[in-house]
Design an enzyme around this catalytic site. Sequence first.
Site, short mmCIF file in Angstrom:
data_model
loop_
_atom_site.label_atom_id
_atom_site.label_comp_id
_atom_site.label_asym_id
_atom_site.label_seq_id
_atom_site.Cartn_x
_atom_site.Cartn_y
_atom_site.Cartn_z
N LYS A 66 0.84 -1.19 0.00
CA LYS A 66 0.00 0.00 0.00
C LYS A 66 0.88 1.25 0.00
O LYS A 66 1.86 1.33 0.75
CB LYS A 66 -0.89 -0.05 1.24
CG LYS A 66 -1.95 1.01 1.37
CD LYS A 66 -2.79 0.73 2.61
CE LYS A 66 -3.94 1.69 2.79
NZ LYS A 66 -4.77 1.33 3.97
N SER A 80 -9.49 1.26 2.86
CA SER A 80 -8.61 2.04 2.01
C SER A 80 -7.49 1.22 1.36
O SER A 80 -6.80 1.74 0.48
CB SER A 80 -7.99 3.18 2.82
OG SER A 80 -7.10 2.67 3.82
N SER A 116 -10.09 -0.80 7.05
CA SER A 116 -9.35 -0.68 5.79
C SER A 116 -8.64 -1.94 5.33
O SER A 116 -8.08 -1.98 4.24
CB SER A 116 -8.35 0.48 5.87
OG SER A 116 -9.01 1.71 5.79
#
Length: 572
Positions: A200, A272, A296
Site C-alpha cells: 500500500k 482504504s 481498511s
Amino acid sequence: MDRRQFLESCSALGLTGLMPGVLYTQVATRRRDDDDMEVTAEDIEAAERLMGLSFTDDDREMLVDELNEQLQQYQAMREHTLPNGSHPAEVFTPQLSGAAVPEGDAAPAWQWPDAPVPDTDEDLAFASVAQLSVWLRNRDVRSMQLTELYLDRLRRLNETLNCVITFTEERALDAAARADAELDAGEWRGPLHGIPYGAKDLFAVEGYPTTWGATPYQNQTIDDTAAVIERLDEAGAVLLAKLSLGALAWGDVWFDATTMSPWNPNQGSSGSSAGSGAAVAAGAVPFALGTETLGSIVSPSTRNGVTGHRPSFGTVSRYGAMVLSWSMDKAGPMARSAYDCALVYDVLRGSDARDPGMVDAPFPFDAEQPLADLRIGVYEDAFEGDYQNAEADQAVLDALRAQGAELHPISLPTDYPLGALLNTLGVEAASNFDALTRSGEDATMVRQTTDAWPHVFRAARFTPAVEHIQASRLRRELMVATREALETVDVFISPSFRGGTLQITNLTGHPCVCLPNAFHPVEDDEGRAHPDHRSPASITVLGRLYHDAETLRVAHAIQQATDWHTQRPPVR
C-alpha cells in the site's frame, strides 16, 4: 447572528476547520492576515452551542482575556513544524485493558504443500505463498520468473483495476536476481525468500514516491523505508509496486482514479487498502501489505474476496507509514488464505523502538492444532435476524462443528457510545494533517463530501479537548469490558459488519482475520443476474489480544474445509 457571523466568531476562536468550500478558504485567509482579530464575549456565546454548554454573561467576560491568550498560544504552537506521525507524549497500549502479553517462544509449526508446478501462467500466478515458497526453495521455479510474471499481470490488469500507483521494477529485478543467486547457493532466508508482493502506497520506500493516494502529496518522496518493507527485504521478498489507496487512507478513490474490484469492474474495490485487495484477488501479486484503522483491511478483503489479517495492535511496526491515528492504526497482510497471512505476519511481527508502544508477542501458530483444544465463541447477537449472508455465515459455523469444534455463545459490550468514542480517530487524524487543513490545500483533494477526510478534519477542530479526554476514558472502560467478555474463549466468530464488532475491536486493538464465504450474484436495474460479476461476502474470526496464532489457526481450519478462498474473479 447569521451563519456568516457565527462562522467568523468561530474563526476568532481558532475554529476555522468546519467551514466548507470557498467560505472556509476566505475566512481562513482572513484569519491569517488579520493579526488584530480578538475573541469577544459574543464569540464565546456562539461557540458554546458547539459544546452543548451555556455560560453566564459574567462567565463570558471573565473568559475573554483567557481565550485571547490561548489563541496566541495556538499561533505559537503553529510556528513549529510537526511532520505526519510525530508521536504525542501519550502512548496507547491494549494492555490498559488488563490483557497481558503471553509468555513463551514456541516457533510456528508450518505445513508445506507438495504439488507439481502448473502448466499455465495463470495457475502459477494464483498459487499460494506456501506453495510458491516450496517451488522456489526446490528451484522448480525462479524468483525472476515469478517477478516478471507478476509485473506483466500487474501492468495488464492495472488498465482495468487502477490498482498501482508506482511500479518499483528496478528494485524488484535487483531483489529477484539476488534471491535466485542466494537460493542457487543453498542460502534460504525463510518462507518469503524470492516471493513477489505489493505494498500500500502509504509505506515509505526510499527512492520512490510515497503519495498517500492524495493530490497534495502525489509528488512526495520520503528518504526512508518503512519497517515492514525493511523486514520483508531481510526475508528476501520482492517488492513489485506501491499499490493504490483511497486518499489519505479512506475509500478507493485516489488522486488519479478509482480502484475497481476484479469481481465486478463496475464497482470500486473499497478501501482504504484498495489496490492491495484488488491485486491479490486478480492474481497480480501473491500477497500485499495493507493497513487498518477502522475497516481498511476488512472492507477491501470483503469486497475483493481475499483474506485479510488485522494483527493485534502493537505487534507490527508502523514506522515509515503514514499516520492517521496513533492509537488505532494497524498494519497487516492480505493474501488468498489465512495460512499465507500467517507466513507473512511471522516476518512482519516484532517490536521496534521507532514505534512506541510495541510488544514482542509469541506466535505459536500450529496448522494441525485440533479445534477441540480451542475455546471458540460465537457472537450470537450479530447472527440474529435475516440478512443477505446469513446462510453462508451459518455454513462457516457448521464447518467448524464438523471438525470437532464446540461453539460457545458470547456477547460484546454494546452499551457504549461507539460513535462518540470513534471521534478519537477524527481528532488524531486532524492533528496529523493540521497543516493541510490550515493551508487550505485540502481543497485540492478529489473527494469533497461529508464522508471524506477534508470535511472530517475540519469537523474535528470542533471537538472540545475535555470531550476528547472523556472519550479516551470511556474507551478504556470499553477495553476492560471487552477483555472480560472474552475471558471464556480464545477466539470468536462474527459476521464482519454486524453487531458493532468492527468498531469495538478497532478501538480495543483485538486481532481479526476476514475471509470470504460467499459470492452473491450482481443484478442489474431490472433484477437480472450478471453472468460473470459477483459480490463477495465475508465472515470474521477474532481473537483475544495477542492471540493471533489461534485466530489464524481457526481461519485456516475454515478454509481447509471450504473452497471460497480458491475462487477466481472474472478479471484476472
